[in-house]
Design a protein around this motif. Structure first.
Motif, PDB file in Angstrom:
ATOM      1  N   TRP A  31      12.065   8.584  20.861  1.00 41.08           N
ATOM      2  CA  TRP A  31      12.116   9.677  19.906  1.00 41.08           C
ATOM      3  C   TRP A  31      12.446  11.017  20.561  1.00 41.08           C
ATOM      4  CZ3 TRP A  31      12.783   9.465  14.904  1.00 41.08           C
ATOM      5  CH2 TRP A  31      12.482   8.274  14.242  1.00 41.08           C
ATOM      6  N   ALA A  32      11.990  11.221  21.793  1.00 36.03           N
ATOM      7  CA  ALA A  32      12.348  12.450  22.515  1.00 36.03           C
ATOM      8  C   ALA A  32      13.857  12.486  22.768  1.00 36.03           C
ATOM      9  CB  ALA A  32      11.583  12.535  23.828  1.00 36.03           C
ATOM     10  N   SER A  33      14.414  11.354  23.138  1.00 36.12           N
ATOM     11  CA  SER A  33      15.858  11.277  23.364  1.00 36.12           C
ATOM     12  C   SER A  33      16.631  11.499  22.067  1.00 36.12           C
ATOM     13  CB  SER A  33      16.227   9.913  23.961  1.00 36.12           C
ATOM     14  OG  SER A  33      15.691   9.767  25.255  1.00 36.12           O
ATOM     15  N   PHE A  34      16.151  10.900  20.978  1.00 36.95           N
ATOM     16  CA  PHE A  34      16.836  11.060  19.687  1.00 36.95           C
ATOM     17  C   PHE A  34      16.803  12.517  19.222  1.00 36.95           C
ATOM     18  CE2 PHE A  34      16.652  10.995  14.970  1.00 36.95           C
ATOM     19  CZ  PHE A  34      17.947  10.526  14.737  1.00 36.95           C
ATOM     20  N   LEU A  35      15.643  13.159  19.336  1.00 37.93           N
ATOM     21  CA  LEU A  35      15.545  14.567  18.961  1.00 37.93           C
ATOM     22  C   LEU A  35      16.455  15.436  19.825  1.00 37.93           C
ATOM     23  CD1 LEU A  35      11.698  14.968  18.342  1.00 37.93           C
ATOM     24  CD2 LEU A  35      13.517  15.104  16.625  1.00 37.93           C
ATOM     25  N   ALA A  36      16.560  15.081  21.114  1.00 33.96           N
ATOM     26  CA  ALA A  36      17.446  15.838  22.010  1.00 33.96           C
ATOM     27  C   ALA A  36      18.901  15.739  21.547  1.00 33.96           C
ATOM     28  CB  ALA A  36      17.307  15.320  23.437  1.00 33.96           C
ATOM     29  N   VAL A  37      19.310  14.563  21.073  1.00 35.40           N
ATOM     30  CA  VAL A  37      20.676  14.396  20.559  1.00 35.40           C
ATOM     31  C   VAL A  37      20.914  15.349  19.387  1.00 35.40           C
ATOM     32  CG1 VAL A  37      22.254  12.817  19.369  1.00 35.40           C
ATOM     33  CG2 VAL A  37      20.940  12.011  21.316  1.00 35.40           C
ATOM     34  N   LEU A  38      19.971  15.388  18.450  1.00 31.99           N
ATOM     35  CA  LEU A  38      20.117  16.275  17.286  1.00 31.99           C
ATOM     36  C   LEU A  38      20.175  17.735  17.707  1.00 31.99           C
ATOM     37  CD1 LEU A  38      17.598  14.637  14.764  1.00 31.99           C
ATOM     38  CD2 LEU A  38      20.056  14.213  14.998  1.00 31.99           C
ATOM     39  N   MET A  39      19.312  18.120  18.656  1.00 32.87           N
ATOM     40  CA  MET A  39      19.260  19.521  19.088  1.00 32.87           C
ATOM     41  C   MET A  39      20.504  19.913  19.875  1.00 32.87           C
ATOM     42  SD  MET A  39      15.240  19.760  20.129  1.00 32.87           S
ATOM     43  CE  MET A  39      13.951  19.440  18.915  1.00 32.87           C
ATOM     44  N   VAL A  40      21.030  18.997  20.661  1.00 27.46           N
ATOM     45  CA  VAL A  40      22.271  19.274  21.403  1.00 27.46           C
ATOM     46  C   VAL A  40      23.413  19.536  20.427  1.00 27.46           C
ATOM     47  CG1 VAL A  40      24.048  18.218  22.849  1.00 27.46           C
ATOM     48  CG2 VAL A  40      21.649  18.049  23.517  1.00 27.46           C
ATOM     49  N   ILE A  41      23.496  18.730  19.379  1.00 29.53           N
ATOM     50  CA  ILE A  41      24.557  18.922  18.384  1.00 29.53           C
ATOM     51  C   ILE A  41      24.423  20.294  17.728  1.00 29.53           C
ATOM     52  CG2 ILE A  41      25.460  18.101  16.169  1.00 29.53           C
ATOM     53  CD1 ILE A  41      24.731  15.249  17.096  1.00 29.53           C
ATOM     54  N   LEU A  42      23.192  20.693  17.412  1.00 30.43           N
ATOM     55  CA  LEU A  42      22.971  22.007  16.803  1.00 30.43           C
ATOM     56  C   LEU A  42      23.328  23.153  17.749  1.00 30.43           C
ATOM     57  CD1 LEU A  42      19.552  21.398  14.964  1.00 30.43           C
ATOM     58  CD2 LEU A  42      21.815  21.633  13.921  1.00 30.43           C
ATOM     59  N   LEU A  43      23.078  22.954  19.057  1.00 25.60           N
ATOM     60  CA  LEU A  43      23.335  24.004  20.049  1.00 25.60           C
ATOM     61  C   LEU A  43      24.768  23.987  20.594  1.00 25.60           C
ATOM     62  CD1 LEU A  43      20.002  23.728  22.095  1.00 25.60           C
ATOM     63  CD2 LEU A  43      20.655  25.623  20.603  1.00 25.60           C
ATOM     64  N   SER A  44      25.508  22.938  20.294  1.00 25.73           N
ATOM     65  CA  SER A  44      26.843  22.762  20.900  1.00 25.73           C
ATOM     66  C   SER A  44      27.826  23.902  20.615  1.00 25.73           C
ATOM     67  CB  SER A  44      27.441  21.414  20.476  1.00 25.73           C
ATOM     68  OG  SER A  44      27.544  21.315  19.074  1.00 25.73           O
ATOM     69  N   PRO A  45      27.771  24.595  19.471  1.00 24.21           N
ATOM     70  CA  PRO A  45      28.730  25.691  19.264  1.00 24.21           C
ATOM     71  C   PRO A  45      28.584  26.841  20.264  1.00 24.21           C
ATOM     72  CG  PRO A  45      27.845  24.964  17.156  1.00 24.21           C
ATOM     73  CD  PRO A  45      27.030  24.295  18.227  1.00 24.21           C
ATOM     74  N   ILE A  46      27.355  27.080  20.777  1.00 23.55           N
ATOM     75  CA  ILE A  46      27.166  28.207  21.700  1.00 23.55           C
ATOM     76  C   ILE A  46      27.341  27.794  23.164  1.00 23.55           C
ATOM     77  CG2 ILE A  46      25.574  29.316  20.094  1.00 23.55           C
ATOM     78  CD1 ILE A  46      23.294  28.542  22.031  1.00 23.55           C
ATOM     79  N   TYR A  47      27.385  26.494  23.422  1.00 20.91           N
ATOM     80  CA  TYR A  47      27.417  26.044  24.815  1.00 20.91           C
ATOM     81  C   TYR A  47      28.665  26.495  25.575  1.00 20.91           C
ATOM     82  CZ  TYR A  47      26.961  23.106  28.931  1.00 20.91           C
ATOM     83  OH  TYR A  47      26.862  22.669  30.228  1.00 20.91           O
ATOM     84  N   PRO A  48      29.873  26.449  24.983  1.00 24.59           N
ATOM     85  CA  PRO A  48      31.067  26.891  25.739  1.00 24.59           C
ATOM     86  C   PRO A  48      30.948  28.304  26.286  1.00 24.59           C
ATOM     87  CG  PRO A  48      31.724  25.725  23.755  1.00 24.59           C
ATOM     88  CD  PRO A  48      30.235  25.917  23.660  1.00 24.59           C
ATOM     89  N   VAL A  49      30.271  29.187  25.563  1.00 23.51           N
ATOM     90  CA  VAL A  49      30.089  30.569  26.031  1.00 23.51           C
ATOM     91  C   VAL A  49      29.232  30.585  27.295  1.00 23.51           C
ATOM     92  CG1 VAL A  49      29.191  32.852  25.441  1.00 23.51           C
ATOM     93  CG2 VAL A  49      30.288  31.439  23.680  1.00 23.51           C
TER      94      VAL A  49
END
Length: 375
Positions: free
Chosen positions: A91-109
């Motif tokens: 479940w920690a890994s699954f939640l991390a996947v969801l959070m990474v997707i949410l944070l992905s727009p700011i990551y390139p910056v």
């Protein structure tokens, strides 16, 4: 597309549950056999981050992503909470996947703004925290373990080894756990229910912390998921919250490292080194793939772990520990011969020294940190 995803999930499942087989090793082997493709490698690496809890918890065999989780996980397993550890990891890994997707727009910056000096400053601060948080004379003991592990790391990365991380992390973190369990004659693992005994809001919060730390690890070269989890260890004061951080870091680090590669071309892990650039970017193509993979692994991961645990309980635990030690030694010889075995032995001696001196085994992370500090 579906065939590549399913093939990657199958390969990642094998590398995740089999002691001593890292996903990078399997990926390199498949590449030599002409089996490749970004989607296959992506799903293989992601699946591995969900399931590498099995060897680290049941056997005490780490890779660089789960090394720090061995002792907390092992303690819970020996108290009959094996399936809870598995459920926490999934479940920690699954939640991390969801959070990474949410944070992905700011990551390139963030990836574009990174500088090497920032990374070195973070590692220096972390090293000081590691040593200075020990009490009294143990600060000196911690410094000794840190520098011995660091010197071992510096020397090891100058040797012609194919699998340096395997020998280092198995020696420092895996073998001491197995050897102590063998000597003490631990009984078989009992299996209670898999209910997670942790407040859901607290679980979510520590998973978010782990995701952010995984992001940091993906930006700084040679700053591994385990080193990022070290920061979490200063904020998580119990076994369960620390494990949530460790497993969230592990999955988030893989996904953000892949994003870093797509955005900047920088290579931050072995699986990404086997991939080709993709102009489509992470969203939405790989985000959808990540959701598919994580949901599928979540659906069978617990049942698979329970089946493995049931099989292990048919074998005396002391015999099992001895057999795993023998397999790890043979794998060390297979990967790199006598030099690999030498590094493995040196790591085990330093890991056991930390136990004998009564300092946290996290000080053994000097194996990577010293090299970053000295440049």
């Amino acid at each position: 597309m579906l065939g590549e995803l399913l093939s990657g999930i199958l390969a990642g499942t094998f590398s995740g549950i089999f002691p001593g087989i890292h996903v990078n090793t399997l990926g390199a082997f498949l590449a030599m056999e002409g089996v490749s493709g970004n989607l296959l490698l992506f799903s293989m690496g992601l699946t591995h981050t969900f399931l590498d809890v099995v060897p680290s918890a049941f056997f005490g065999v780490p890779d660089e992503g789960t090394a720090l989780g061995i002792l907390p996980a092992h303690r819970l397993v020996l108290r009959g909470r094996a399936m809870e550890v598995i459920r926490i990891a999934l479940w920690a890994s699954f939640l991390a996947v969801l959070m990474v997707i949410l944070l992905s727009p700011i990551y390139p910056v963030l990836a574009g703004a990174y500088t090497p000096g920032t990374g070195r400053a973070v590692v220096c601060l972390l090293a000081l925290l590691l040593i200075l948080t020990e009490k009294g004379l143990k600060k000196l003991y911690a410094a000794l373990v840190f520098f011995l592990a660091g010197i071992l790391g510096v020397l090891t990365f100058r040797l012609p080894l194919d699998q340096p991380y395997y020998h280092l992390f198995t020696g420092l973190f895996g073998l001491p756990v197995l050897l102590m369990a063998f000597v003490e004659g631990t009984s078989n693992i009992s299996k209670e229910d898999g209910e997670i005994r942790m407040n859901p809001k607290r679980f979510l919060g520590f998973s978010f912390l782990g995701t952010l730390l995984g992001m940091i690890a993906s930006l700084v070269p040679a700053f591994t998921a385990s080193q990022a989890a070290l920061i979490g260890s200063f904020l998580s004061r119990d076994e369960r919250s620390f494990l949530v951080v460790v497993f969230s870091v592990n999955t988030a680090n893989f996904l953000f490292s892949f994003m870093n590669f797509l955005e900047t071309g920088r290579i931050r892990n072995g699986i990404v080194a086997l991939m080709e650039s993709d102009p489509r970017g992470f969203l939405p193509y790989y985000a959808l793939a990540a959701l598919f993979v994580s949901l599928l692994v979540l659906s069978y991961g617990e049942l698979l772990a329970a089946t493995i645990l049931g099989a292990l309980n048919r074998v005396p635990y002391r015999f099992l520990n001895g057999a795993v030690v023998a397999i790890l030694v043979l794998l060390s010889l297979y990967f790199d011969g006598f030099l690999g075995l030498l590094v493995l032995t040196g790591g085990a001696m330093i890991g056991l020294l930390a136990v004998a001196l009564g300092v946290k085994r996290t000080n053994c992370m000097g194996v990577l940190m010293l090299q970053i500090i000295i440049g």
